[in-house]
Design a protein around this motif. Sequence first.
Motif, short mmCIF file in Angstrom:
data_model
loop_
_atom_site.label_atom_id
_atom_site.label_comp_id
_atom_site.label_asym_id
_atom_site.label_seq_id
_atom_site.Cartn_x
_atom_site.Cartn_y
_atom_site.Cartn_z
N ILE A 35 0.91 -1.21 -0.08
CA ILE A 35 -0.50 -0.39 0.06
C ILE A 35 0.75 1.14 0.03
O ILE A 35 0.45 2.00 -0.58
CB ILE A 35 -1.01 -0.04 1.44
CG1 ILE A 35 -2.01 -1.21 1.37
CG2 ILE A 35 -1.76 1.23 1.61
CD1 ILE A 35 -3.35 -1.35 2.24
N SER A 79 -14.73 2.82 2.35
CA SER A 79 -15.25 2.07 0.83
C SER A 79 -16.10 2.69 0.48
O SER A 79 -15.87 2.32 -0.91
CB SER A 79 -14.82 0.64 1.14
OG SER A 79 -13.84 -0.51 1.82
N THR A 82 -15.44 5.68 -2.96
CA THR A 82 -14.55 5.39 -3.77
C THR A 82 -13.87 3.87 -3.70
O THR A 82 -14.44 3.20 -3.56
CB THR A 82 -13.22 5.88 -2.26
OG1 THR A 82 -11.53 5.95 -3.16
CG2 THR A 82 -12.92 5.43 -1.32
N LYS A 83 -13.01 4.21 -5.06
CA LYS A 83 -12.48 2.47 -5.72
C LYS A 83 -10.99 2.46 -5.08
O LYS A 83 -10.41 1.28 -5.33
CB LYS A 83 -13.24 2.80 -6.70
CG LYS A 83 -14.46 2.82 -7.36
CD LYS A 83 -15.53 1.64 -7.04
CE LYS A 83 -16.99 1.58 -7.25
NZ LYS A 83 -17.23 0.88 -6.75
N THR A 84 -10.91 3.72 -4.57
CA THR A 84 -9.10 3.26 -4.79
C THR A 84 -8.34 2.84 -3.87
O THR A 84 -9.13 3.40 -2.33
CB THR A 84 -8.55 5.04 -5.56
OG1 THR A 84 -8.80 5.57 -4.74
CG2 THR A 84 -9.02 5.23 -6.66
N LEU A 85 -7.17 2.56 -2.73
CA LEU A 85 -7.03 1.94 -1.36
C LEU A 85 -6.47 3.40 -1.28
O LEU A 85 -7.07 3.61 0.22
CB LEU A 85 -5.32 1.35 -2.01
CG LEU A 85 -5.89 -0.53 -2.18
CD1 LEU A 85 -4.55 -0.57 -2.12
CD2 LEU A 85 -6.25 -0.69 -1.66
N PHE A 86 -5.92 4.57 -1.90
CA PHE A 86 -5.23 5.69 -1.21
C PHE A 86 -6.90 6.75 -0.63
O PHE A 86 -6.94 6.97 0.75
CB PHE A 86 -4.70 6.82 -2.16
CG PHE A 86 -4.52 8.18 -1.36
CD1 PHE A 86 -3.42 8.36 -0.69
CD2 PHE A 86 -5.29 8.92 -1.95
CE1 PHE A 86 -2.79 8.68 -0.28
CE2 PHE A 86 -4.56 10.36 -1.48
CZ PHE A 86 -3.61 10.28 -0.47
N GLY A 87 -7.74 6.11 -1.25
CA GLY A 87 -8.86 6.82 -0.78
C GLY A 87 -9.81 6.07 0.18
O GLY A 87 -10.16 7.14 1.42
N TRP A 89 -7.95 4.05 2.33
CA TRP A 89 -7.33 4.68 3.64
C TRP A 89 -6.99 6.48 3.95
O TRP A 89 -6.96 6.41 5.31
CB TRP A 89 -5.59 5.31 3.13
CG TRP A 89 -4.62 5.37 3.72
CD1 TRP A 89 -4.15 5.46 5.54
CD2 TRP A 89 -3.12 5.25 3.40
NE1 TRP A 89 -3.08 5.17 5.76
CE2 TRP A 89 -2.51 5.31 4.88
CE3 TRP A 89 -2.43 5.00 2.37
CZ2 TRP A 89 -1.41 5.70 4.88
CZ3 TRP A 89 -0.80 5.69 2.24
CH2 TRP A 89 -0.56 6.14 3.33
N LYS A 90 -7.41 6.96 3.11
CA LYS A 90 -8.12 8.68 3.99
C LYS A 90 -8.79 8.25 4.50
O LYS A 90 -9.34 9.38 5.58
CB LYS A 90 -7.44 9.35 2.72
CG LYS A 90 -6.13 9.88 2.33
CD LYS A 90 -5.19 10.66 2.99
CE LYS A 90 -4.18 9.98 3.06
NZ LYS A 90 -3.60 10.39 4.21
#
Length: 103
Positions: A35, A79, A82-87, A89-90
Amino acid sequence: MAEAETISWIFLSIALASQTETADLKEISNIADGINHSIPKEKEMQTAISWLLNERIICKIENKYQLTNLGKSEYGESSKNTKTLFGIWKNLELRIKNMNENK
């Protein structure tokens, strides 16, 4: 890295590592590295896991970890939209900051 950012990073790593079965520290660390392109330090892991256990977001079974129902709910809420790991995570980081502020 700020405390909420570290905790959310490890939370996300546990969520991903334990999708099909409980995950050990090596599996969690490998996911965390994927990640963030950084292997979590032992102190980061200990601090984050202690916080997550105290908040009942994760549970420990023998020497492995997985999300509790509360953890699954927090992960699911983070989740959304958002579809991104960064999203994710934030979003987790913001939720953890709010939990800390409401204590």
